[in-house]
Design an enzyme around this catalytic site. Structure first.
Site, PDB file in Angstrom:
ATOM      1  N   GLU A  46       0.822  -1.213   0.000  1.00  0.00           N
ATOM      2  CA  GLU A  46       0.000   0.000   0.000  1.00  0.00           C
ATOM      3  C   GLU A  46       0.855   1.262   0.000  1.00  0.00           C
ATOM      4  OE1 GLU A  46      -3.008   0.329  -0.635  1.00  0.00           O
ATOM      5  OE2 GLU A  46      -3.590  -1.774  -0.551  1.00  0.00           O
ATOM      6  N   TYR A 129      -6.362   6.801   3.940  1.00  0.00           N
ATOM      7  CA  TYR A 129      -6.506   5.763   2.920  1.00  0.00           C
ATOM      8  C   TYR A 129      -5.727   4.505   3.291  1.00  0.00           C
ATOM      9  CZ  TYR A 129      -5.440   2.721  -0.822  1.00  0.00           C
ATOM     10  OH  TYR A 129      -5.275   1.560  -1.525  1.00  0.00           O
ATOM     11  N   ASP A 147      -9.508   6.418  -2.590  1.00  0.00           N
ATOM     12  CA  ASP A 147      -8.319   6.835  -3.339  1.00  0.00           C
ATOM     13  C   ASP A 147      -8.779   7.512  -4.625  1.00  0.00           C
ATOM     14  OD1 ASP A 147      -9.266   4.700  -4.824  1.00  0.00           O
ATOM     15  OD2 ASP A 147      -7.261   4.141  -5.474  1.00  0.00           O
TER      16      ASP A 147
END
Length: 371
Positions: A46, A129, A147
């Site tokens: 991520e 996020y 996102d």
DNA sequence: AATCCGGGGAG
DNA sequence: CTCCCAGGATT
């Protein structure tokens, strides 16, 4: 008549998540980080994917994980080595934060990742996020992500005409994202929505014909897909001039200096030099920069190479000049090193500096012969 | 709210 | 060339 009336199913609707998940189960893309829930790997992927396309991150992810297969191994590494593995991926604060968080978790959390989005978001480099992504994928927590892909999908589903960078609009989008989330499979649902945005609900010419949730989409019904999301116009990029010095010692080694930890390309190495001040010539810039950086007086000779690069906020023009050391020896707080041709690959450099060095080797291979 | 922080791929 | 990418931190 074969003209269909646009019949829109209004959201929220539990069918939305089930339809999306069914599509995901059928057409999910294979990715190196999918199919497992190790928090360390989910976190690494991520962070790498922040403002970075999947295709760009994949090879970095494999290399990084091969070198640092565990949180412990990352925590024990040097920052220099982490930055070297990150070279070329951009946004280097991500690598510095990654390294810091690894040490933090090993030293103060007994090696255990915080297991909630709220706790994750307190860590450097993990915002709303990324915290939601890790929590939903690795721990199954029912938190939605938002996102760039999801913003595009949601503003089209709701046909939102407002400029999306406004905090009020973003807050609404986070709320909508949470409403639509499937609490049963939050990780898969989040990834499904991002897959949809990446593959079907694309910025231009979205493939609405293949969209599994078109029946929910107001923008598709109104024909406004390509006008969503509404974004603020960008200011023109300023031009920045920068100069770099090519200085050799008697052995032919090049002088490199390390950039300060914060700021542009923080922690990476570079040919000594810097941005030209307004009205300052490249040569004046070099003389000033070398004195400031390492306290040496130099004489600038002919130009050896040049390159241009467009960054997020300015256009860079970098010119490199052959320089002679007139007086002094490198000193001061800035880390510096005389680097031979064979050692060059061990230093992390930005693209512009790497390009300058390539052209030096190409045009002056003898420069490094005696190394 | 505005700015900074990289690099590359798609169109 | 422009846009934008599985954003976050700082001011």
């Amino acid at each position: 008549m074969n003209r269909k009336k646009p019949k829109i199913r209004s959201l929220p609707d539990p069918a939305f998540a089930s339809i999306l998940l069914a599509w995901f189960d059928h057409s999910a893309t294979e990715m190196p980080w999918r199919g497992q829930r190790d928090p360390y790997r989910v976190w690494l992927s991520e962070v790498m994917l922040q403002q970075t396309r999947i295709a760009a991150a994949e090879s970095y992810y494999r290399r990084f994980l091969e070198r640092f297969p565990t949180l412990q191994s990352l925590a024990e590494a040097s920052l220099d080595e982490v930055l070297k593995l990150w070279e070329g991926l951009g946004y280097y604060a991500r690598a510095r934060n990654l390294h810091r968080v690894a040490q933090l978790i090993v030293n103060e959390h007994n090696g255990q990742f915080p297991a909630s989005a709220e706790a994750l978001q307190t860590l450097p480099g993990i915002g709303r996020y990324t915290a939601a992504a890790i929590a939903s994928i690795a721990f199954g927590e029912a938190v939605a992500v938002l996102d760039g892909n999801v913003v595009r999908v949601l503003t089209r589903l709701m046909d939102i005409p407002d400029e999306v960078s406004q905090p009020a609009v973003m807050n609404r989008l986070w709320a909508v994202a949470s409403e639509l989330l499937s609490p049963k499979r939050p990780g898969d649902y989040n990834q499904a929505l991002m897959d949809l945005g990446r593959m079907i609900c694309t910025p231009r010419r979205p493939a609405c014909q293949h969209c599994p949730v078109r029946e929910f989409c107001l923008a598709a019904a109104n024909g406004t897909m390509e006008q969503r999301p509404v974004k603020k116009p960008k200011a023109p990029l300023p031009q920045v001039r920068a100069a770099a010095a090519v200085i050799r010692d008697q052995a032919g080694r090049l002088l490199l200096v390390q950039r300060p930890e914060h700021g542009l390309l923080g922690g990476l190495w570079m040919l000594p030099g810097g941005h030209c001040l307004p009205g300052e010539s490249y040569v004046e810039c070099l003389q000033r920069s070398l004195m400031e950086l390492v306290g040496i007086e130099i004489r600038a000779g002919k130009e050896m190479a040049a390159t241009s690069q467009t960054l997020a906020h300015f256009r860079l023009r970098l010119r490199a000049f052959a320089c002679e050391l007139v007086a002094g020896t490198p000193t001061g707080e800035t880390r510096w090193a005389w680097v031979s041709s064979t050692e060059l690959s061990r230093y992390s450099l930005g693209k512009a500096d790497r390009e300058i060095l390539e052209r030096l080797e190409q045009w002056q291979p003898r420069l490094f012969e005696e190394c």
